[in-house]
Design an enzyme around this catalytic site. Structure first.
Site, short mmCIF file in Angstrom:
data_model
loop_
_atom_site.label_atom_id
_atom_site.label_comp_id
_atom_site.label_asym_id
_atom_site.label_seq_id
_atom_site.Cartn_x
_atom_site.Cartn_y
_atom_site.Cartn_z
N GLU A 620 29.38 41.99 105.50
CA GLU A 620 28.19 41.20 105.81
C GLU A 620 28.55 39.81 106.30
O GLU A 620 27.91 39.27 107.21
CB GLU A 620 27.33 41.11 104.56
CG GLU A 620 26.21 40.10 104.60
CD GLU A 620 25.62 39.89 103.22
OE1 GLU A 620 25.36 38.73 102.86
OE2 GLU A 620 25.44 40.88 102.50
N HIS A 709 19.08 54.06 96.92
CA HIS A 709 17.98 53.23 97.42
C HIS A 709 16.75 54.06 97.76
O HIS A 709 15.79 53.54 98.31
CB HIS A 709 18.44 52.41 98.62
CG HIS A 709 19.41 51.34 98.26
ND1 HIS A 709 20.77 51.55 98.19
CD2 HIS A 709 19.24 50.04 97.90
CE1 HIS A 709 21.38 50.44 97.83
NE2 HIS A 709 20.47 49.51 97.65
#
EC number: 2.1.1.14
Length: 774
Positions: A620, A709
């Site tokens: 990221e 998720h």
């Protein structure tokens, strides 16, 4: 020095704003809807009230033009997929039956249908839903959301500017749909997509929109000549439309570089650029391109991603230079304010002097308005604000919290040997196998188990004084015993204590380290209804005392199986905090690494044989430009090794990463020198396993077989199918079996069933393997 007044008054604006509300009303309404406690109409009313509140606050602060369309129930890229009709075939029936439920099905999946893949939005901790496209994709315009929200703001007397993800960025973020050749390039669909954007723009123009913002952050990355030509073609076509609003093309998160002259020459009406440190070079590039004669420039001079106050004098100097480069200059933040909390004034527990250094979304809005006034009316008009700003900046620079001589001396004494294990992996893996005695395809989880209502209630009761520390700790012990008991019965091989004492994987450690500040209301959206409170890294970092040893040791005392010690790595501690901006990130990372090194060594000394140091943010935080990768990865991987290299050869070091594109950092993953890495892989169908194999990754790996998720429960057959794919890339002797990520956000019923299926799949595949597979 007085800034030269502009020909017309500079306007204050923002690209986007936090969506959740002061008390996360949106999160509560959506989750209530999912559980059947909140009706669709109530959810829509809550959303409308939050939008109205945002526009009112912006207008009252002095913002002249408010964004619309940036609000989302889940994700603005998913909203764009709906806007252009890019609904995957597997979700179309759900969307036809109920648009809202179908929308959430694309985001979260259902028991029968998998969701869209999710990954990080550029170099932020925000996650977006990846569009799935193929050569047969047919786009159709649906501007209902964008037009309705524009009309809402217009009816309130505001000056709205609709915000859309630009067509080039949308296609560059997309992936080939399942079943489509992996080398399919979504950008080849541009000519098919542009007429749909033209229709949406026409609808907004018909509704009364004067300006529309098209976000193209993908253009701040390295782009091929073909991609730049596509951008030129896109804006030549959209800019040439007869029936359109004025177009503001916005970029953020960095320097536009070679894309800047492309957009400057395009027949659009304005550009929005980042002029903060992340966009260093944009000013010189703009001057080299001849400026923007006849066009509007929205200057992002207030940092939209960090929480430190703006340096007014520095920003005004930049703005003054820009006055000579564009027909009209307006003032904004460098990006959407989605990435910062809502209001620093709510933080009553932070020292008032330190609080004056902080600017959340509302304070940044005020800064933008002050700078616009200073640009328009001269610095005399904001003399009081300038004086207060100078004093606050000086106060921070001189504060004792920022410098600890002992920490700086220890960091300066680091040697190359501190970042190297005493034996290479090929030698220490034999010692670890002998010590741990694990089977082929060992099973484990990533760390956290469900944070139940009872746990959250106990934490709230402790804060409110309804229970004492001893009562709270008894509750934590009960939870650890329950989690361990379940794991043993389920048949997991390497256990975790479940982290019931932890509020967040970064905040928990930040609260125990010097140099960090914690907020009470500093919520920032990570994905969907998942919000985090990034701590504030304000000064030099050290660890006063052990942070995790007590609970890890307690858990290990309850079982004969190995229990992992669980830590958050130095890069992630920085990435998921608001970092200090007064020293290089690498210096801060080394300070955090040394604090973690002490914790790792204490865990080992207490008898912990498996220690996981999570680095989900390694990819990221990778800079958006390739030229900057090497310098970043050097300090990032060094800081991980510095934290972990002090252990014995037979202590097994794990790391974990999730929800990012890993293919371009496989060498860095190798350079971490971790013994085992677990990675998200379920939604991407084991793509990362193939990437590791292509690199020749020599260590052990656990590509996830359970997408945590999504609320759906993967069957044993589904997990086994993913494991077989994993075995095509990674030998059985080096393959682990685990979920994609921690289980904190899941409920116990789905967690139990999913992990039992995971273990069953591992046993099934284990039985199929030849004995020599080890």
């Amino acid at each position: 020095m007085t800034a030269k007044p502009a020909a017309a008054a500079a306007r204050a604006t923002v690209y986007g704003y936090p969506r959740q509300g002061q008390n996360r009303e949106l999160k509560k309404a959506i989750e209530g809807y999912w559980k059947g406690r909140v009706s669709a109409d109530t959810l829509r009313r809550t959303a409308a009230e939050l939008r109205r509140g945002t526009w009112q606050q912006l207008a009252e602060a002095g913002v002249h033009e408010v964004p619309t369309g940036d609000f989302s129930y889940y994700d603005h890229v998913l909203d764009t997929s709906v806007m252009v009709g890019a609904v995957p075939e597997r979700h179309r029936e759900a969307v036809r039956a109920d648009a809202l439920d179908g929308y959430f099905a694309m985001a979260r999946g259902t028991q029968d249908v998998a969701p869209l893949e999710m990954t990080k939005w550029f170099d932020t901790n925000y996650h977006y839903l990846v569009p799935e496209l193929g050569p047969d994709t047919v786009f159709t315009a649906d501007s209902a959301k964008q037009v309705a929200e524009f009309k809402e703001a217009l009816a309130l007397g505001r000056t709205p500017r609709p915000v859309l993800v630009g067509p080039v960025t949308y296609l560059l973020l997309a992936k080939a749909a399942p079943g489509v050749a992996a080398d399919f390039e979504p950008l080849t669909l541009l000519d098919r997509l542009l007429p749909v954007y033209a229709e949406v723009l026409a609808d907004l123009r018909a509704a009364g929109a004067e300006w529309v913002q098209l976000d193209e952050p993908a253009l701040v990355q390295d782009r091929t000549p073909a991609e730049l030509n596509a951008a030129a073609r896109a804006y030549r076509e959209l800019g040439g439309l007869a029936d359109r609003p004025k177009l503001l093309v916005a970029s953020y998160f960095g320097r536009l570089g070679e894309a800047l002259p492309v957009l400057a020459k395009a027949p659009v009406d304005g550009l929005a650029l980042d002029f903060t440190e992340s966009g260093a070079g944009n000013l010189d590039d703009l001057a080299a391109a001849g400026g923007l004669p006849g066009k509007r420039l929205v200057a992002g001079v207030v940092n939209g991603r960090n929480i430190w106050i703006n340096d007014y004098e520095k920003s005004l100097a930049t703005l003054g230079t820009l006055l000579g480069l564009a027909d009209h200059v307006d003032v904004s933040a460098s990006s959407s304010l989605l990435h910062v909390p809502l209001d620093a004034a709510a933080e009553s527990d932070i020292d008032p002097q330190i609080a004056r250094w902080l600017a959340f979304a509302r304070q940044k809005t005020q800064e933008i308005v002050v700078l616009a006034r200073g640009l328009s009316d001269g610095t005399e008009a904001i003399a009081a604000e300038l004086a207060a700003n100078r004093a606050d900046l000086a106060s921070r620079a001189d504060a004792a919290i920022t410098r600890d001589p002992a920490v700086r001396a220890r960091t300066a004494a680091i040697t190359d040997a501190d970042g190297r294990r005493s034996q290479p992996y090929a030698e220490r893996t034999a010692a670890q196998r002998a010590h741990l005695g694990l089977p082929l395809l060992p099973t484990t989880t990533i760390g956290s188990f469900p944070q139940t209502t009872e746990l959250r209630t106990a934490r709230a009761d402790l804060r409110a004084g309804r229970i004492d520390e001893a009562g709270y700790e008894d509750r934590i012990k009960d939870e650890i015993r329950e989690v361990l008991s379940f794991q043993e019965k389920a048949g997991l091989d390497v256990l975790v204590h479940g982290e019931p004492e932890r509020n967040d994987m970064v905040q928990y450690f930040a609260e125990q380290l010097t140099g960090y500040l914690a907020t009470q209301h500093g919520w920032v959206q990570s994905y969907g209804t998942r919000y985090v409170r990034p701590p504030v890294l304000a000064g030099d970092i050290s660890r006063p005392e052990p942070m995790t040893v007590r609970w890890t040791t307690y858990a290990q005392s309850l079982t004969e199986r190995p229990v992992k010690g669980m830590l958050t790595g130095p890069v992630t501690m920085l990435a998921w905090s608001f970092v200090r901006d007064d020293q290089p990130l690498g210096d801060t990372a080394r300070q955090v690494a040394l604090a973690l090194r002490d914790e790792v060594n204490d865990l080992e000394a207490s008898g912990t044989s498996v220690i996981q140091v999570d680095e989900p943010a390694l990819r990221e935080t990778l800079p958006l430009r390739t030229a900057e990768h090497a310098a970043y990865l050097e300090w990032a991987t060094e800081s991980f090794r510095l934290a972990t290299a002090g252990v014995r050869p037979d202590t097994q070091i794990h790391t974990h990463m999730c929800y990012a594109e890993f293919g371009d950092i496989v060498q860095a993953i190798d350079d971490l020198d971790a013994d085992v890495i677990s990675l998200e892989a379920a939604r991407s169908h084991m793509q990362v396993a193939r990437e590791l194999a292509a690199h020749g990754y020599p260590r052990e790996a656990g590509p996830g077989v359970y997408d945590i998720h999504s609320p759906r429960i993967p069957s044993a057959e589904e997990a086994a199918a993913l494991l077989r794919k994993g075995l095509e890339a990674i030998p059985a002797g080096r393959l682990w079996v685990n979920p994609d990520c921690g289980l904190k956000t899941r409920g116990w019923p789905e967690t139990r069933a999913s992990l039992e299926n995971l273990v069953a799949a591992a046993r099934e595949i284990r039985a199929e393997l030849p004995t020599e597979a080890a």
